[in-house]
Design an enzyme around this catalytic site. Structure first.
Site, mmCIF file in Angstrom:
data_model
loop_
_atom_site.group_PDB
_atom_site.id
_atom_site.type_symbol
_atom_site.label_atom_id
_atom_site.label_comp_id
_atom_site.label_asym_id
_atom_site.label_seq_id
_atom_site.Cartn_x
_atom_site.Cartn_y
_atom_site.Cartn_z
ATOM 1 N N GLN A 1 -4.952 -1.484 9.568
ATOM 2 C CA GLN A 1 -4.777 -2.813 8.994
ATOM 3 C C GLN A 1 -5.378 -3.885 9.902
ATOM 4 O OE1 GLN A 1 -3.598 -3.402 5.946
ATOM 5 N NE2 GLN A 1 -3.756 -5.618 6.116
ATOM 6 N N LYS B 1 0.847 -1.210 0.000
ATOM 7 C CA LYS B 1 0.000 0.000 0.000
ATOM 8 C C LYS B 1 0.875 1.251 0.000
ATOM 9 C CE LYS B 1 -3.804 -2.322 2.281
ATOM 10 N NZ LYS B 1 -4.381 -2.773 3.540
ATOM 11 N N ASP C 1 -11.563 2.485 3.556
ATOM 12 C CA ASP C 1 -11.831 1.041 3.497
ATOM 13 C C ASP C 1 -13.326 0.779 3.262
ATOM 14 O OD1 ASP C 1 -9.848 -0.923 3.702
ATOM 15 O OD2 ASP C 1 -9.549 -0.555 5.842
#
Ligand code: GUN
Length: 302
Positions: free
Chosen positions: A98, A54, A121
């Site tokens: 995460q 990422k 997200d």
């Protein structure tokens, strides 16, 4: 028939090019770039490798990227404090925590603390609600399902009126991809069925699908007899079934298998995604797209 292979890596490269062009244009006109923070708690090797990918992608695109790595014993209260700090940081447009988090932290509590307008997200209940309502309400579709829709649309597969069958009912893939495909609008307008572990005849439902999305987490679950000839098959499974030595690096790497028996399925399907190299590369790509979108919302140009 041999299916057309949908290469996620190629679609990824094309979308990243589009994002980079937009980032440069916004930088020139508005003097700002998208800001993304990735919070990693602990040292889980798979999480480290996702986060590293990422960061690399964000940096390549010219984003302002902050990597915030925390010790595994970080308390829930301290993590909530960090989230709050980034919620209030004007230079940050996207916050990604995460997953999975260490067991002593309630991930729901953390995800619910992220400002929904920075939740790139798309996991916050507000964004799940926005996705369900559809249309202009949608801000951040979750990255993997959004990537699946891009793969289908950019392959030229007709979705309007198509029978879409989704295998799996997870909050991260199954439910949101079903929601996305049944929306009114281009790239959707499908008739959607979700099947799961309690479905009576999974094979019969799959056999009806013009577009079959499989996110079950069971290696080789879908057999060629389950596939309608010519169907578009999207395999979301990433199952680690062993290890091998990489020819490139000489290091041990995981052997990955999808939820679809690729070699036999490709003789029946019209389109199919491989594992790896299909859906996988799309998740990070759509995270970048959502972060750019977040900045565009802020600037009033989305
Ligand atoms: N862990 C594995 N995939 C994801 C993802 O898409 N988002 C977050 N936040 N954590 C993950």
């Amino acid at each position: 028939m041999t299916a057309k292979i949908i290469k996620g890596t190629e679609v990824r490269d094309k979308i990243l090019e589009e994002i980079e062009a937009e980032v440069n244009e916004i930088k020139e006109k508005h003097g700002v770039v998208p800001g993304l923070v990735t919070i990693l708690v602990g040292e889980d090797p798979a999480s480290i490798s996702y986060v590293t990918a990422k960061i690399k992608t964000a940096q390549k695109l010219g984003f302002n990227e902050i990597q915030d790595s925390q010790q595994p014993d970080l308390s829930e209260a301290d993590l909530l404090g960090l989230v709050e700090k980034y919620n209030n940081d004007d230079s940050i447009n996207g916050i990604l925590v995460q997953l999975p988090l260490p067991k002593h932290i309630d991930d729901k509590k953390i995800l619910n603390a992220i400002d929904p307008d920075k939740d790139v997200d798309g996991f916050h209940p507000v964004n799940v609600g926005r996705l369900t309502i559809g249309g202009d309400e949608v801000k951040f579709p979750p990255c993997t399902p959004a990537g699946i829709q891009e793969l289908i649309v950019r392959s030229g597969v007709e979705t309007s009126g198509a029978e879409v069958v989704v295998v799996g009912r997870s909050n991260i893939v199954g439910k949101p991809i079903a929601n996305i495909m049944l929306q009114k609008g281009a790239g959707a307008n499908a008739t959607v069925t979700i099947v799961h572990t309690r479905t009576k005849d999974m094979a019969a439902h799959c056999k009806r699908a013009d577009i079959l999305v499989v996110a079950a987490g069971v290696p080789d679950l879908v057999k060629p007899e389950w596939i309608k000839p010519g169907a578009c098959v999207i395999d979301v499974g990433v199952n680690r079934v062993g290890e091998k030595i990489s020819e490139k690096t000489g290091k041990k790497i995981a052997i990955l298998k999808g939820d679809v028996d690729f070699e036999t399925a490709k003789e029946v399907a019209g389109y199919i995604t491989p594992v790896p190299g299909g859906v996988g590369p799309m998740t990070i790509t759509m995270l970048m797209k959502n972060t750019l979108k977040s900045l565009k919302f802020k600037l009033g140009i989305a």
